[in-house]
Design a protein around this motif. Sequence first.
Motif, short mmCIF file in Angstrom:
data_model
loop_
_atom_site.label_atom_id
_atom_site.label_comp_id
_atom_site.label_asym_id
_atom_site.label_seq_id
_atom_site.Cartn_x
_atom_site.Cartn_y
_atom_site.Cartn_z
N ALA A 39 0.86 -1.18 0.00
CA ALA A 39 0.00 0.00 0.00
C ALA A 39 0.90 1.23 0.00
N VAL A 40 0.40 2.30 -0.59
CA VAL A 40 1.08 3.59 -0.58
C VAL A 40 0.22 4.56 0.22
N VAL A 41 0.80 5.24 1.20
CA VAL A 41 0.08 6.27 1.94
C VAL A 41 0.74 7.61 1.66
N GLU A 42 -0.07 8.61 1.38
CA GLU A 42 0.40 9.93 0.99
C GLU A 42 -0.29 11.00 1.83
N ALA A 43 0.51 11.85 2.48
CA ALA A 43 -0.05 12.86 3.37
C ALA A 43 -0.85 13.92 2.61
N ARG A 44 -0.46 14.19 1.36
CA ARG A 44 -1.15 15.20 0.58
C ARG A 44 -2.39 14.60 -0.08
N GLU A 45 -3.13 15.42 -0.78
CA GLU A 45 -4.38 14.97 -1.38
C GLU A 45 -4.22 14.52 -2.83
N PHE A 106 -4.74 8.72 -0.04
CA PHE A 106 -4.31 10.10 0.15
C PHE A 106 -4.78 10.64 1.50
N SER A 107 -4.28 11.84 1.83
CA SER A 107 -4.62 12.50 3.10
C SER A 107 -4.35 11.56 4.28
N THR A 108 -3.27 10.80 4.18
CA THR A 108 -2.91 9.82 5.21
C THR A 108 -1.45 10.03 5.59
N LYS A 109 -1.24 10.65 6.73
CA LYS A 109 0.11 11.02 7.17
C LYS A 109 0.61 10.04 8.22
N VAL A 110 1.81 9.51 8.00
CA VAL A 110 2.41 8.61 8.98
C VAL A 110 2.92 9.42 10.16
#
Length: 501
Positions: A39-45, A106-110
């Motif tokens: 999975a890829v998590v990305e803090a931005r939208e 998206f919108s998912t910040k570690v």
Amino acid sequence: MPDHAPDKRSVDVLIVGAGLSGIGMAYRLQERLPHLSYAVVEAREAIGGTWDLFRYPGVRSDSDIFTLSFPFRPWRGDDAIVGGADIRDYLEDTAREAGILEHTRFSTKVVSADWSSQEARWTVRVAVGAEGREETYEARWVSFCSGYYDYDTPYDPGFAGLDDFQGTLVHPQFWPADLDHSGKKVVVIGSGATAITLVPALAPDAAHVTMLQRTPSYVLAQPRKDPIGNAIRKVLPPRGGHLAVRTKNTVLQWGLYQACRRLPDQMAALFRKGAVAAVGSEEIVDEHFTPPYAPWDQRLCISPGGDLFEAVRDGRASVETALIDRFVENGVRLADGRVLEADVVVTATGLSLQLLGGATLSVDGEPVDPSQTYAYRATMLSGVPNLSFCIGYINLSWTMRSDMTARLVCRILDRLSRSGADTVTPVMDGTPASRPLFDMDSGYIRRGAHLQPRAAGTYPWAMKQNVVVDAWQTNRAGLDEGLVWSASRDRRPASRAAAGA
């Protein structure tokens, strides 16, 4: 863009960041190890990382697109130096065509990642959406592809008098879409790649643009198009042509860097000669385009088509090399008492270094300070199992290094899949002489030196900023030197091991 989200919160590989590095890592993973879930998590939208963040006028690559783009997906445009929007579209198209968007949330910040040795798993805490809803992922491997600077907080030099200034103050990292600089006096503070991009982009509509710098930078005019490269691509199939041009440009960039390091006086004289020819004034070049340091002690800046020199030559822009005293109501007062009048001031004063996207790490509950670790092949942290990070070169296109890292991580993951081990940890023997991993005198690198992992002088703990040497050492690296492989069952209490047998 739709909010694609993976169905599972438990994966083999969790990739943090959906910019150049994250997309490249995801592609290599599904190309070489399709049996692994990710999975890829990305803090931005949105997709893009840096290229989604920066929206200031003229934003572009500071190196040619053939080395910046992926080796597995040919660039099909005509220009060699391209704008940020085109790069962003290229990244999004790559992710969509490769099916990577389907794995991206998206919108998912570690926020944090904690490793359990007994379970051989990372528990990764994330904050989702504007409200910061907490969720967790579990992963056998975590790959941080989040770059090395702070997206939320740029560098603040602490200028005095900001509240006194009656004009508009802007930082390039947060450029307002509705800013109108037409017919206004603009001062751009800085001398790095961002300032050198902004000045010629703002000059056509502004009343005048002044680049205010404390210290000059080396600026090299480079053609926007690559005639030789375009000719090569006309006679070869797309992938072959792309790789041929990529190789050509890598060799040229590597050769330029080596020449600057080995023959600094001669190269400085050559850069001066080019600047004088472009600006038409030895006096301007000697005062404003002649740094007090050797070429590539700091990053060399590119001016596509010599646009910065052209703006200065035509009088639409000028350069001031001076120290700032403070901001005043109508502009910026210099240390010598002069005031540069401004309606708009752009503080292109640099970035703040941040590793791992600001996330905290712990191993079995013990916090990890990356600055107290050594970097294994600029890819893993000593003492930290099953985790990689990705950085690019400072003296070449980012992707030249990030793709090398992705391929190395895939080799390590492949061995984990086949060997019966479930944990691999870089282990440094002894305490050799060390230096920060990013060894360059640029301001943001100096300011963040205390945050960086350490590097030694020899592999596997070195990063040479030399693509030829690094590629030779990394691509043929033995995976036993510097790495310890183990299985979680070896670390469990006897009763638990028997119960699970």
